[in-house]
Design a protein around this motif. Structure first.
Motif, PDB file in Angstrom:
ATOM      1  N   GLU A  23      10.050  24.835  22.005  1.00 42.04           N
ATOM      2  CA  GLU A  23      11.318  25.449  21.620  1.00 42.04           C
ATOM      3  C   GLU A  23      12.509  24.927  22.420  1.00 42.04           C
ATOM      4  N   SER A  24      12.257  24.503  23.636  1.00 44.06           N
ATOM      5  CA  SER A  24      13.356  24.094  24.519  1.00 44.06           C
ATOM      6  C   SER A  24      13.644  22.598  24.480  1.00 44.06           C
ATOM      7  N   ASP A  25      12.852  21.828  23.754  1.00 40.22           N
ATOM      8  CA  ASP A  25      13.053  20.379  23.699  1.00 40.22           C
ATOM      9  C   ASP A  25      14.273  20.018  22.845  1.00 40.22           C
ATOM     10  N   ARG A  26      15.010  19.001  23.295  1.00 40.57           N
ATOM     11  CA  ARG A  26      16.091  18.407  22.517  1.00 40.57           C
ATOM     12  C   ARG A  26      15.966  16.888  22.651  1.00 40.57           C
TER      13      ARG A  26
ATOM     14  N   ILE B 269      11.552  29.242  27.050  1.00 42.34           N
ATOM     15  CA  ILE B 269      10.807  30.496  27.015  1.00 42.34           C
ATOM     16  C   ILE B 269       9.687  30.436  28.039  1.00 42.34           C
ATOM     17  N   ASP B 270       9.609  31.418  28.881  1.00 40.48           N
ATOM     18  CA  ASP B 270       8.628  31.439  29.961  1.00 40.48           C
ATOM     19  C   ASP B 270       7.328  32.068  29.481  1.00 40.48           C
TER      20      ASP B 270
ATOM     21  N   PRO C 283       9.572  25.555  13.088  1.00 42.89           N
ATOM     22  CA  PRO C 283      10.067  26.770  13.745  1.00 42.89           C
ATOM     23  C   PRO C 283      11.238  26.497  14.684  1.00 42.89           C
ATOM     24  N   PHE C 284      11.564  25.231  14.879  1.00 40.73           N
ATOM     25  CA  PHE C 284      12.589  24.884  15.849  1.00 40.73           C
ATOM     26  C   PHE C 284      13.943  24.674  15.167  1.00 40.73           C
ATOM     27  N   ASP C 285      14.964  24.929  15.906  1.00 42.07           N
ATOM     28  CA  ASP C 285      16.331  24.733  15.429  1.00 42.07           C
ATOM     29  C   ASP C 285      16.537  23.258  15.088  1.00 42.07           C
TER      30      ASP C 285
END
Length: 826
Positions: free
Chosen positions: A762-765, A820-821, A590-592
């Protein structure tokens, strides 16, 4: 007795209680001796003419409720006879080894109680007012029966006593069929939104459970697999397609994720209960588990203030209190209740599982026949009896094949006999049968050692030349198996409580039992291997192909979902798990894809023969990766020794960089300390050194800045061994992919698991750097998952730096997913 022995019947709007289960509450008495009303019998009885054998169950309503729950007693009397005075006699019997000199009903209160309850049901069913109750003890030296006449009113009173004692469990069954059913029907998905792929997983899980099928799911990290299988399983309970969910895990950390998920679900379903079964040694407060629980003060009958309190009563009362302790039955809760009632906390957790909708436990409680849940699966194995519907949710399923292989494989060596032989030689133990069995076992081992003669060669091991050889066979040598079985029988008496050398014999019998169990389970998917090195000999029975065992044990369920982020290639896992008759679901991440950069650095060889001379080059590649962006990284190695060698080289290059290293056999607190360094704000940068395939390469969640990259040194291939070579030969004959099944596919699975530590939300890189010249080959690259694409390649250190800096530069320009909060899904 637990709640699974009583059932809420929706059509009758009542709880159905079987007479034999209700009778167990005869043990829950407040004083020493037989239950009230059972003390006197008319004496020995003579057999009469049989009136009927009750093939069908009789259901009769009980006039009083149990704490608000309506009760129906279900009876299936063994037989009803006509006694000498014409009254019917309702019978219950029990087999005993030998009849005691004096037969008393208090010898087995539950036997008398069962006859009483059956007689009560018979009176209610026929309308008679007087009946005899007959109990019979059948021994090898004859039988004896006792008889007593009861009125219907007396039987009602005695049955009522048992119903009151069983009231907590009857109330649980009532609650399960009413309040909990309503809560589960109204249960909503616990998160604000549903991720990409999550809906498909929930839909397929629901379909699988409803149809009673099997589903294999490859769902990349980030989909939220735990909640996506648990939520539809809970809804299936509400729909009547499932009674109990077994959430099976390879490690406690994944079990904790399931426990956290159920805690979240319990906010809207507070009457849905969950327990996590942990190993006995983790729960034991006395250390008695190491002694086989012999003499444990927590397991016997006791006197409290001069009053006799049998273990069965304490056990039942502890389970009843645990049932009211809340929806999530934690280790702390169970150990506190166990201490209060002086019962075994491990046994309490098993009892508690009977009234839980979700049971979280290790794979072995289903897949290892030695230790599996007999209370749930014995009847299914024996005769296919299925009173309830069970669903298996199998987490991190890529671990299952190797775990099952280890469950059904075992080794034994002549060295295992040395301690016992020493005791006999010194005269510390004297026993002719043991001496004879030990001699026969030594002779059988000698025959196997001779069988290795044809393959003998000189091999250098740790600087020393040794004569080595091996012998293989499709079956364990019958003579050796027979000798070991006889030795086990001769040694077992010395493991009893109080034996002076009990621990020595227990080590021996445990080893013998394990190898004989593997022999018993073996078929053409197993192989025998004898390995001789110098004077040493090891004999192993190895499970090469666990597919039939996994398929057979999974069939104990009424629906099973196996899921993992790394189940590729599909053909490998469907093959080793016996999944020919199941469905397969593969989901996209689901992640970019731009959030993860995977780079193969194939300028360095990490083969065993090259490691010493390339250690500095590997250290430089690690340094280049860490320098591309300051942060927290974990480096994975194929062995501890190689890890230490490279770490020394790395610290020469970067002595100021905080570093932490995994060590062998870390305690729970040491593991927690290792991970806390990454999640702590005390360090803004740290390099962790770990072993690929170990405790830190899967099942850990380090989100955000806690981990921004992993570096994998090596191709993940296991060292060449006789065991793996035999496995390769087996799968070459079966699938013509021997090397792939034994070496390559498991290696790529370990690499994928380690890379999966980088992107958790979702916010991990982050980045993953794979260091090994073999990973640049087209064959290896073809096994990389789609979610890694495009995989980059660096052929020297400068190119590696350029690739990594280009990735991190994109982050500075704002090309990243916003955080995302909302609650993070696991």
């Amino acid at each position: 007795m637990g709640v699974s022995t009583v059932k809420y019947d929706r059509s009758a709007d009542a709880v159905i209680v079987r007479s034999d289960k209700l009778a167990l509450f005869a043990y829950r008495r407040p004083e020493r001796g037989a239950p009230d009303g059972y003390e006197t019998f008319d004496g020995y009885a003579k057999e009469g003419d049989e009136i009927s054998a009750r093939d069908a169950a009789t259901r009769v309503p009980f006039p009083d409720d149990a704490d608000g729950a309506r009760v129906i007693v279900e009876s299936r009397a063994e037989a009803v006879y006509s006694s000498a005075d014409g009254l019917p006699a309702v019978c219950a019997s029990k087999a005993v080894r030998k009849l005691p000199s004096r037969i008393s009903p208090s010898a087995d209160p539950s036997l008398l109680a069962r006859a009483v309850v059956d007689a009560y049901a018979y009176c209610r069913d026929t309308g008679i007012t007087d009946v005899k109750v007959r109990i019979t003890f059948d021994g090898g030296d004859g039988s004896a029966s006792l008889e007593k006449t009861f009125t219907a009113e007396e039987l009602l009173s005695l049955t009522g006593t048992l119903v009151r004692r069983a009231a907590p469990f009857i109330q649980l069954a009532w609650e399960k069929g009413t309040v909990r059913a309503e809560e589960l029907s109204a249960l909503r998905f616990p998160y604000e939104g549903i991720r990409q792929g999550q809906r498909d997983l929930m839909t397929e899980t629901m379909k699988t459970i409803r149809l009673g099928k099997k589903l294999l799911v490859c769902a990349p990290t980030g989909i939220g697999k735990t909640v996506s299988v648990l939520y539809p399983a809970l809804k299936s309970i509400a729909g009547g397609y499932c009674d109990k969910v077994f959430y099976l895990t390879a490690k406690n950390v994944t079990g904790k994720a399931a426990l956290d998920c159920m805690e979240l679900q319990s906010k809207s379903a507070p009457h849905v209960r969950t327990v996590m079964i942990e190993a006995k040694e983790k729960l034991c407060s006395t250390g008695g588990y190491s002694e086989g629980c012999f003499g444990c003060a927590m397991t016997g009958d006791v006197y409290e203030n001069g009053v006799f309190v049998p273990y069965a009563r304490r056990e039942s009362e502890a389970a009843a209190e645990a049932a009211e302790a809340g929806p999530i039955l934690t280790r702390e809760t169970l150990t506190a209740i166990a201490k209060k009632y002086r019962v075994c906390p491990y046994e309490l957790s098993l009892d508690v599982s009977l009234f839980c909708e979700v049971v979280i436990c290790d794979y072995n409680y289903v897949y290892d026949r030695k230790v599996s849940f007999r209370r749930y699966f014995a009847a299914r194995e024996r005769d296919g009896e299925r009173d309830e519907k069970y669903v298996f949710l199998i987490d991190e399923a890529h671990n299952l094949p190797d775990r099952v292989r280890s469950m059904y494989s075992a080794s034994v060596s002549p060295d295992d006999l040395a301690e016992t032989a020493s005791l006999l030689k010194s005269g510390a133990v004297t026993d002719d049968s043991l001496l004879s069995a030990l001699s026969n076992a030594a002779s059988a081992f000698s025959d196997v050692r001779d069988a290795c003669r044809d393959t003998l060669s000189v091999r250098e091991t740790e600087g020393e030349e040794r004569l080595t050889g091996y012998y293989t066979s499709r079956e364990f040598p019958p003579v050796l198996a027979s000798a070991l079985s006889s030795l086990l029988g001769a040694a077992l008496p010395f493991t009893r409580k109080g034996s002076e050398h009990r621990e020595t014999f227990k080590r021996l019998t445990d080893r013998l039992s394990a190898v004989l169990y593997a022999v018993e389970e073996s078929d053409d998917r197993f192989r025998f291997l004898a390995e001789r090195e110098g004077d040493g000999l090891t004999c192993s029975m190895m499970c090469l192909d666990p597919s039939e065992i996994i398929s057979r044990r999974t069939a104990l369920s009424d629906g099973a979902v196996m899921f993992s982020a790394t189940l590729s290639p599909r053909e490998y896992f469907t093959g080793v798990m016996g999944f020919d008759d199941g469905s397969v679901l593969e989901l996209d991440s689901p992640f970019d894809r731009e959030n993860l950069s995977v780079t193969v650095f194939d300028a360095v060889s990490t083969r065993l023969t090259d490691r010493e001379k390339t250690a500095s080059a590997v250290a430089e590649a690690i340094d280049r990766t860490v320098n591309a962006k300051r942060g927290k990284y974990i480096v994975y190695f194929p062995s501890y020794e190689y890890m230490k060698t490279v770490c020394r080289e790395y610290l020469k290059l970067k002595p100021e960089q905080p570093a932490v290293m995994q060590k062998r056999s870390m305690t729970k607190s040491e593991r927690a300390r290792f991970l806390s360094i990454f999640s702590s704000r005390e360090y803004d940068a740290v390099t962790g050194f770990s072993v690929l395939g170990g405790m830190f390469s899967e099942g850990i969640d380090l989100t955000g800045d806690s981990l921004i990259g992993v570096i994998i040194v090596g191709a993940g291939l296991s060292g060449i061994s006789s065991h793996l070579n035999m496995m390769s030969e087996y799968y070459q004959n079966k699938y013509e992919q021997g090397y792939e099944f034994a070496y390559l596919f498991p290696a790529m699975n370990k690499i994928q698991q380690a890379v999966g530590r980088v992107i958790r939300t979702e916010s991990d890189r982050g980045v993953a750097v794979l260091i090994d010249h073999r990973l640049g080959d087209p064959g290896a690259a073809s096994l990389f998952p789609e979610s890694w694409q495009p995989v980059k390649r660096a052929t020297d250190a400068d190119e590696l730096t350029a690739v990594l800096r280009a990735f991190w530069e994109r982050e500075k320009t704002g090309e990243k997913t916003e955080k995302i909060d909302k609650p993070a899904q696991k």
